[in-house]
Motif scaffolding. Structure first.
Motif, PDB file in Angstrom:
ATOM      1  N   GLY A 140      52.745   6.128  44.300  1.00  0.00           N
ATOM      2  CA  GLY A 140      53.214   7.451  43.924  1.00  0.00           C
ATOM      3  C   GLY A 140      54.674   7.447  43.524  1.00  0.00           C
ATOM      4  O   GLY A 140      55.113   6.647  42.691  1.00  0.00           O
ATOM      5  N   THR A 141      55.443   8.337  44.149  1.00  0.00           N
ATOM      6  CA  THR A 141      56.862   8.480  43.796  1.00  0.00           C
ATOM      7  C   THR A 141      57.778   7.520  44.549  1.00  0.00           C
ATOM      8  O   THR A 141      58.990   7.516  44.309  1.00  0.00           O
ATOM      9  N   ALA A 142      57.225   6.697  45.455  1.00  0.00           N
ATOM     10  CA  ALA A 142      58.075   5.812  46.259  1.00  0.00           C
ATOM     11  C   ALA A 142      58.911   4.850  45.410  1.00  0.00           C
ATOM     12  O   ALA A 142      60.111   4.675  45.675  1.00  0.00           O
ATOM     13  N   PRO A 143      58.353   4.187  44.386  1.00  0.00           N
ATOM     14  CA  PRO A 143      59.210   3.309  43.577  1.00  0.00           C
ATOM     15  C   PRO A 143      60.346   4.046  42.875  1.00  0.00           C
ATOM     16  O   PRO A 143      61.430   3.482  42.701  1.00  0.00           O
ATOM     17  N   ALA A 144      60.117   5.298  42.458  1.00  0.00           N
ATOM     18  CA  ALA A 144      61.198   6.072  41.840  1.00  0.00           C
ATOM     19  C   ALA A 144      62.307   6.347  42.841  1.00  0.00           C
ATOM     20  O   ALA A 144      63.500   6.303  42.497  1.00  0.00           O
ATOM     21  N   VAL A 145      61.945   6.639  44.081  1.00  0.00           N
ATOM     22  CA  VAL A 145      62.936   6.857  45.137  1.00  0.00           C
ATOM     23  C   VAL A 145      63.688   5.559  45.430  1.00  0.00           C
ATOM     24  O   VAL A 145      64.919   5.555  45.582  1.00  0.00           O
ATOM     25  N   LEU A 146      62.950   4.450  45.518  1.00  0.00           N
ATOM     26  CA  LEU A 146      63.576   3.134  45.715  1.00  0.00           C
ATOM     27  C   LEU A 146      64.637   2.879  44.648  1.00  0.00           C
ATOM     28  O   LEU A 146      65.779   2.511  44.950  1.00  0.00           O
ATOM     29  N   ASN A 147      64.263   3.086  43.399  1.00  0.00           N
ATOM     30  CA  ASN A 147      65.186   2.821  42.297  1.00  0.00           C
ATOM     31  C   ASN A 147      66.390   3.748  42.337  1.00  0.00           C
ATOM     32  O   ASN A 147      67.528   3.322  42.118  1.00  0.00           O
ATOM     33  N   ALA A 148      66.163   5.036  42.630  1.00  0.00           N
ATOM     34  CA  ALA A 148      67.263   6.002  42.687  1.00  0.00           C
ATOM     35  C   ALA A 148      68.261   5.627  43.775  1.00  0.00           C
ATOM     36  O   ALA A 148      69.483   5.639  43.551  1.00  0.00           O
ATOM     37  N   ALA A 149      67.754   5.303  44.961  1.00  0.00           N
ATOM     38  CA  ALA A 149      68.637   4.927  46.063  1.00  0.00           C
ATOM     39  C   ALA A 149      69.414   3.661  45.728  1.00  0.00           C
ATOM     40  O   ALA A 149      70.603   3.538  46.061  1.00  0.00           O
ATOM     41  N   ASN A 150      68.761   2.718  45.058  1.00  0.00           N
ATOM     42  CA  ASN A 150      69.444   1.486  44.680  1.00  0.00           C
ATOM     43  C   ASN A 150      70.575   1.763  43.695  1.00  0.00           C
ATOM     44  O   ASN A 150      71.682   1.228  43.842  1.00  0.00           O
ATOM     45  N   GLU A 151      70.321   2.605  42.698  1.00  0.00           N
ATOM     46  CA  GLU A 151      71.365   2.891  41.710  1.00  0.00           C
ATOM     47  C   GLU A 151      72.577   3.553  42.372  1.00  0.00           C
ATOM     48  O   GLU A 151      73.725   3.225  42.059  1.00  0.00           O
ATOM     49  N   VAL A 152      72.333   4.471  43.304  1.00  0.00           N
ATOM     50  CA  VAL A 152      73.424   5.136  44.009  1.00  0.00           C
ATOM     51  C   VAL A 152      74.181   4.145  44.883  1.00  0.00           C
ATOM     52  O   VAL A 152      75.419   4.129  44.915  1.00  0.00           O
ATOM     53  N   ALA A 153      73.439   3.290  45.611  1.00  0.00           N
ATOM     54  CA  ALA A 153      74.081   2.339  46.517  1.00  0.00           C
ATOM     55  C   ALA A 153      74.892   1.296  45.755  1.00  0.00           C
ATOM     56  O   ALA A 153      75.999   0.925  46.172  1.00  0.00           O
ATOM     57  N   VAL A 154      74.362   0.807  44.640  1.00  0.00           N
ATOM     58  CA  VAL A 154      75.099  -0.168  43.834  1.00  0.00           C
ATOM     59  C   VAL A 154      76.381   0.447  43.285  1.00  0.00           C
ATOM     60  O   VAL A 154      77.454  -0.175  43.317  1.00  0.00           O
ATOM     61  N   GLU A 155      76.297   1.669  42.818  1.00  0.00           N
ATOM     62  CA  GLU A 155      77.491   2.367  42.319  1.00  0.00           C
ATOM     63  C   GLU A 155      78.541   2.501  43.420  1.00  0.00           C
ATOM     64  O   GLU A 155      79.740   2.292  43.189  1.00  0.00           O
ATOM     65  N   ALA A 156      78.089   2.844  44.632  1.00  0.00           N
ATOM     66  CA  ALA A 156      79.018   2.998  45.754  1.00  0.00           C
ATOM     67  C   ALA A 156      79.643   1.660  46.142  1.00  0.00           C
ATOM     68  O   ALA A 156      80.838   1.582  46.470  1.00  0.00           O
ATOM     69  N   PHE A 157      78.851   0.587  46.100  1.00  0.00           N
ATOM     70  CA  PHE A 157      79.389  -0.746  46.412  1.00  0.00           C
ATOM     71  C   PHE A 157      80.436  -1.151  45.385  1.00  0.00           C
ATOM     72  O   PHE A 157      81.528  -1.645  45.732  1.00  0.00           O
ATOM     73  N   LEU A 158      80.149  -0.949  44.102  1.00  0.00           N
ATOM     74  CA  LEU A 158      81.097  -1.314  43.059  1.00  0.00           C
ATOM     75  C   LEU A 158      82.390  -0.507  43.166  1.00  0.00           C
ATOM     76  O   LEU A 158      83.460  -0.986  42.785  1.00  0.00           O
ATOM     77  N   ALA A 159      82.286   0.714  43.710  1.00  0.00           N
ATOM     78  CA  ALA A 159      83.470   1.563  43.893  1.00  0.00           C
ATOM     79  C   ALA A 159      84.202   1.262  45.194  1.00  0.00           C
ATOM     80  O   ALA A 159      85.217   1.900  45.499  1.00  0.00           O
ATOM     81  N   GLY A 160      83.687   0.314  45.978  1.00  0.00           N
ATOM     82  CA  GLY A 160      84.333  -0.048  47.232  1.00  0.00           C
ATOM     83  C   GLY A 160      84.079   0.918  48.374  1.00  0.00           C
ATOM     84  O   GLY A 160      84.777   0.886  49.392  1.00  0.00           O
ATOM     85  N   ARG A 161      83.046   1.752  48.252  1.00  0.00           N
ATOM     86  CA  ARG A 161      82.784   2.761  49.281  1.00  0.00           C
ATOM     87  C   ARG A 161      81.853   2.258  50.375  1.00  0.00           C
ATOM     88  O   ARG A 161      81.853   2.806  51.477  1.00  0.00           O
ATOM     89  N   ILE A 162      81.035   1.264  50.078  1.00  0.00           N
ATOM     90  CA  ILE A 162      80.169   0.668  51.095  1.00  0.00           C
ATOM     91  C   ILE A 162      80.228  -0.846  50.948  1.00  0.00           C
ATOM     92  O   ILE A 162      80.639  -1.376  49.912  1.00  0.00           O
ATOM     93  N   GLY A 163      79.805  -1.547  52.011  1.00  0.00           N
ATOM     94  CA  GLY A 163      79.748  -2.998  51.979  1.00  0.00           C
ATOM     95  C   GLY A 163      78.474  -3.484  51.319  1.00  0.00           C
ATOM     96  O   GLY A 163      77.530  -2.729  51.081  1.00  0.00           O
ATOM     97  N   PHE A 164      78.425  -4.792  51.038  1.00  0.00           N
ATOM     98  CA  PHE A 164      77.284  -5.382  50.342  1.00  0.00           C
ATOM     99  C   PHE A 164      75.981  -5.173  51.120  1.00  0.00           C
ATOM    100  O   PHE A 164      74.962  -4.794  50.529  1.00  0.00           O
ATOM    101  N   LEU A 165      75.995  -5.400  52.434  1.00  0.00           N
ATOM    102  CA  LEU A 165      74.768  -5.260  53.219  1.00  0.00           C
ATOM    103  C   LEU A 165      74.316  -3.809  53.344  1.00  0.00           C
ATOM    104  O   LEU A 165      73.149  -3.541  53.638  1.00  0.00           O
ATOM    105  N   GLU A 166      75.223  -2.884  53.114  1.00  0.00           N
ATOM    106  CA  GLU A 166      74.859  -1.465  53.188  1.00  0.00           C
ATOM    107  C   GLU A 166      74.026  -1.007  51.989  1.00  0.00           C
ATOM    108  O   GLU A 166      73.427   0.063  52.030  1.00  0.00           O
ATOM    109  N   ILE A 167      73.997  -1.817  50.934  1.00  0.00           N
ATOM    110  CA  ILE A 167      73.131  -1.472  49.806  1.00  0.00           C
ATOM    111  C   ILE A 167      71.685  -1.426  50.280  1.00  0.00           C
ATOM    112  O   ILE A 167      70.976  -0.421  50.107  1.00  0.00           O
ATOM    113  N   ALA A 168      71.228  -2.502  50.887  1.00  0.00           N
ATOM    114  CA  ALA A 168      69.847  -2.549  51.373  1.00  0.00           C
ATOM    115  C   ALA A 168      69.613  -1.527  52.472  1.00  0.00           C
ATOM    116  O   ALA A 168      68.544  -0.901  52.536  1.00  0.00           O
ATOM    117  N   ALA A 169      70.596  -1.335  53.366  1.00  0.00           N
ATOM    118  CA  ALA A 169      70.434  -0.371  54.460  1.00  0.00           C
ATOM    119  C   ALA A 169      70.252   1.044  53.916  1.00  0.00           C
ATOM    120  O   ALA A 169      69.418   1.821  54.415  1.00  0.00           O
TER     121      ALA A 169
END
Length: 385
Positions: A317-346
């Motif tokens: 269903g919509t789970a892969p879309a949610v997975l992708n959305a969360a990943n895009e947000v987390a990667v953006e935050a990591f690149l901006a220095g707002r979260i650590g690398f391991l926090e992407i997966a978390a």
């Protein structure tokens, strides 16, 4: 003469595509281009290829672009409507879908509904809306050619063979810059560390996805839809040399692989010219100098994003879309220095656990899931959950 729309023309795939087109002007014509905010590069592309139509995201960028290119026959548009206009222009035969992320979904779907063949480099289109996309491809009698090196390798390894004889697909992965790092060391890695891919030259977002192996997780989901196989028949092998781009194992035990140097021009050109092959000015693959090709199973403790992608696909269903959305947000935050690398997966895991997958009946279901996933992930990162 094949007439092309290149969506995401200023990114790595778009630039390589236009280099191929420039080398074969008798074969291809550029009808339309779209880009994000790299206006300087886009202006040069307009002056070189003279497309009929161009689109950028923001109206103010469209105004700046008009000033940069001066008097021209190119019409410059803005916004999602502009992207869709470029993708569906009546003169276009094939759309190269190379926009990074979920932003590529709507123009790619519009192109499919308009009956355009697709050279797909935007894996998020199939990750977020796989069943809807493949149904539209069949209904509109569209040809969908994979551009990702892994899926192109599978596509090439399937030519001349019966799909019913396939036992499984094997996607290869370089393992990124951290394949040999201890898990404890990953807490300290910086964006510049993660962007230093050992083999491939890619954009920032895809480079981080490679470092977390989310890129490979998204490719597993994409492969399931492209080749109509369940996830348990799509395996991932770490292959540090990036020479074997993927393999198909058949029921008799035969394994057919596609090999080549790590350069995206080969799969791009194959998608543009299939079933022909274009002459490309690339170095020959020298296997003797490599001496060894090695493989290992992925470590899901070091790379939990790969396991999360399998989980999202199983949830459906919509789970892969949610997975992708969360990943895009987390990667953006990591690149901006707002979260650590391991926090992407978390961040992705917590968002996915909070998700209640709903059926995918319409593209609006995908868009709602995408908005929900982004909102939830941002609140996690902001500490407001």
């Amino acid at each position: 003469m094949k007439r092309l729309a290149v969506l995401g023309s200023t990114g790595s795939i778009g630039v390589s595509t236009l280099e191929i087109i420039a080398a074969h002007p008798e074969r291809f014509e550029v009808v339309s281009l779209t880009a994000g905010n790299n206006l300087e590069r886009l202006a040069k592309q307009i002056l070189q290829f003279r497309p009929r139509l161009v689109a950028v995201l923001l109206p103010e960028d469209a105004d700046r672009l008009r000033q940069q290119v001066g008097e021209t026959s190119t019409t410059i548009l803005a916004g999602i409507e502009g992207l869709i206009a470029c993708a569906t222009h009546e003169a276009v035969d094939m759309v190269v879908s190379a926009i990074v992320g979920a932003a590529g979904l709507m123009p790619t779907m519009a192109a499919i509904e308009a009956g355009k063949d697709i050279a797909l480099a935007n894996k998020e289109t199939l990750v977020t809306a796989g069943p809807l996309v493949m149904e539209a491809v069949a209904r509109n009698d569209v040809q969908l050619f994979p551009v990702d090196s892994e899926h192109s390798a599978i596509f090439q390894s399937l030519v001349g063979h019966r799909r019913s004889d396939v036992r499984r697909l094997i996607l290869t992965a370089s393992g990124g810059p951290f394949r040999d790092r201890a898990l404890a060391e990953l807490k300290q890695v910086t964006p510049s560390d993660a962007l230093a891919h050992p083999n491939w030259s890619m954009g920032r977002k895809i480079s981080i996805d490679s470092a977390t192996m989310m890129n490979k997780g998204l490719e597993v989901i994409e492969a399931c839809w492209l080749f109509d196989l369940p996830a348990e028949r799509v395996a991932v092998h770490i292959h540090p040399q990036s020479i074997i781009h993927s393999m198909v194992e058949y029921v008799d035990g035969a394994v057919i692989a596609q090999l080549g140097i790590p350069d995206m021009k080969t799969p791009i050109a194959y998608a543009l010219s299939y079933p022909e092959r274009l002459v490309l000015d690339l170095p020959a693959l020298d296997l003797c100098s490599l001496a060894t090709l090695t493989f290992q199973a992925p470590d899901l403790q070091r790379f939990p994003c790969l396991g999360l992608a399998y989980q999202a696909f199983a949830a459906g269903g919509t789970a892969p879309a949610v997975l992708n959305a969360a990943n895009e947000v987390a990667v953006e935050a990591f690149l901006a220095g707002r979260i650590g690398f391991l926090e992407i997966a978390a961040t992705i895991r917590t968002t996915l656990e909070a998700c209640r997958p709903a059926p995918l009946n319409h593209i609006d279901d995908v868009l709602r899931a995408d908005r929900w996933g982004r909102h939830y992930a941002r609140r996690l990162i902001d500490g407001t959950h």
